[in-house]
Design an enzyme around this catalytic site. Structure first.
Site, short mmCIF file in Angstrom:
data_model
loop_
_atom_site.label_atom_id
_atom_site.label_comp_id
_atom_site.label_asym_id
_atom_site.label_seq_id
_atom_site.Cartn_x
_atom_site.Cartn_y
_atom_site.Cartn_z
CD GLU A 206 -4.46 -8.15 1.34
OE1 GLU A 206 -5.12 -7.88 2.35
OE2 GLU A 206 -3.05 -8.08 1.36
CD GLU B 75 -2.74 -1.10 2.27
OE1 GLU B 75 -2.64 -0.46 3.49
OE2 GLU B 75 -3.83 -2.42 2.40
C1 XIL Z 1 -6.74 -7.04 7.93
C2 XIL Z 1 -6.57 -8.48 8.74
O1 XIL Z 1 -7.82 -9.21 7.93
C3 XIL Z 1 -7.21 -7.87 10.71
O2 XIL Z 1 -7.17 -8.86 11.43
C4 XIL Z 1 -5.97 -6.96 10.89
O3 XIL Z 1 -7.04 -6.19 12.28
C5 XIL Z 1 -6.33 -5.90 10.27
O4 XIL Z 1 -5.90 -5.90 9.01
N1 XIL Z 1 -4.74 -5.22 3.48
C6 XIL Z 1 -3.84 -5.53 3.65
C7 XIL Z 1 -3.86 -7.26 5.03
O5 XIL Z 1 -3.07 -5.81 3.48
O6 XIL Z 1 -3.21 -7.05 5.94
C8 XIL Z 1 -5.00 -6.49 5.81
O7 XIL Z 1 -5.56 -7.61 7.12
C9 XIL Z 1 -6.27 -5.94 5.38
C10 XIL Z 1 -6.23 -4.89 4.68
#
Ligand code: XIL
Length: 379
Positions: free
Chosen positions: A265, A160
């Site tokens: 994701e 990001e």
């Molecule tokens: C999220 C997790 O799923 C949660 O458990 C945590 O509290 C916050 O992060 N983008 C990403 C991930 O790259 O690491 C994030 O994961 C969701 C958004």
């Protein structure tokens, strides 16, 4: 037998490790359905990869041939205090992937979230100097990547780094080190494990401005000889965003750079939108209101069907680009574990994945498997 127990039995049966119950044929698996096209993975939480959630662990082992760590390898998890590393959970995560012959991904080395404040501070609490932060970054990456050299197959090196308009995000990394922090992170990761695949990962890459920024960034890194192996498009999607045509354009744009394209994701939010913007900025939050949580008990059939259609459309697109798409990773295994129950609104009941709260396949799972079968049959 409990539902969770039944789900675990079905998952084991699918693995060929136990008999299928007579009435229900062993379910096909995602990993088998897309074998030869791309890897299918999931982000695992600690309960899953330690086996404390035995049904979740069995389901993950049966269904997926790739894993990502939902939180276990983030900076705050492995390196909470200066000089203090804690690999208790991360070691279990990597061992789980190895035990099941999976492609093991590390997530993530350099990010502005879930990174302790001390990382960016000097001893007086002011901003750290460029040299201090670079030294910390190098120590962190060499220690973490070095520990799993040859065992973690690919790393989200930088997560990001871009703002919505495609310019570099003014994160503490960027403000303190400068734009070259990205180059340096990749160089350190390559030094620590020359054989590991190194990725750039971000959300909202389907938005043309942000996508253009990512394409320019990766093109520049490649031109400078920095070994970027792939781009991860997070795809925290909704039922109506991003448009399928933009998913298409995104895959094509990154494939044209000659790097692996990965959906890293994936989930599909079915609940009413709480914010105007889409995306996945974990720092953004919206207040809870009853109308934002319309299905606390069960998802209506009509919504299940919409979700199934959306997932079939997305996987249809991924399959069309099977030569370019290296993997598709869900951000979670069952609806019960999903972060979307708590983001951007805390405490909702969301239904973004292919397995329900008891680990049973949803209509969306069947739709995705049917699609894979029909494409395999050339229809
Ligand atoms: C999220 C997790 O799923 C949660 O458990 C945590 O509290 C916050 O992060 N983008 C990403 C991930 O790259 O690491 C994030 O994961 C969701 C958004």
């Amino acid at each position: 037998m409990t539902r969770a127990g039944l789900a675990a039995l079905l998952a084991l049966a699918a693995c060929g490790r136990g008999p299928a119950p007579a009435a229900a044929p062993a379910p096909a698996t995602l990993r088998a359905a897309f074998h030869g096209a791309f890897l299918v993975g999931a982000a695992l939480n600690e309960a899953q990869f330690t086996g404390r959630d035995s049904a979740g662990a069995a389901l993950a082992a049966a269904q997926f041939d790739q894993i990502s760590p939902e939180n276990a390898l983030k900076w705050e998890s492995v390196h909470p205090r200066p000089g203090a590393y804690d690999f208790t959970a991360a070691d279990r995560y990597v061992a789980f992937g190895e035990a099941h012959g999976m492609f093991v991904v590390g997530h993530t080395l350099v990010w502005h979230n879930q990174t302790p404040r001390w990382v960016f501070q000097d001893s007086a609490g002011g901003p750290a100097s460029r040299d201090t932060l670079l030294a910390r970054m190098r120590d962190h990456i060499l220690t973490v990547v070095g520990r799993y050299r040859g065992r973690v197959n690919g790393w989200d090196v930088v997560n990001e780094a871009l703002a919505d308009d495609g310019t570099l995000r003014a994160s503490p990394w960027q403000r303190i080190i400068g734009d070259d922090y990205i180059d340096r992170a990749f160089a350190f990761a390559h030094e620590a494990d020359p054989a590991a695949q190194l990725y750039y990962n971000d959300y909202s890459l389907e938005n043309p401005a942000k996508r253009a920024g990512a394409v320019a960034l990766v093109r520049r890194l490649l031109a400078e000889g920095i070994p970027v192996a792939g781009v991860g498009s997070q795809e925290h999607d909704g039922l109506d965003y991003p448009p399928l045509a933009e998913v298409d354009s995104t895959i094509l744009a990154f494939a044209a750079l000659g790097v692996k394209v990965m959906v890293t994701e994936l989930d599909v939010d079915v609940l009413p939108r709480a914010m105007r913007q889409t995306g996945a900025d974990v720092a953004q939050r919206a207040a809870a209101r009853p109308q934002l949580n319309p299905w606390p008990d069960a998802l209506p059939d009509s919504m299940q069907q919409l979700l199934a259609r959306r997932y079939a459309d997305l996987f249809g697109m991924f399959l069309r680009h099977r030569g370019a798409v290296a993997r598709v990773t869900f951000w979670g295994v069952t609806d019960r574990d999903s972060w979307k129950n708590n983001w951007p609104v805390f405490g909702r009941t969301n239904y973004p994945l292919l397995f329900d709260r008891e680990g049973r396949p949803k209509p969306a799972f069947d739709a995705v498997l049917r699609l894979a079968a029909s494409v395999a049959a050339g229809r």
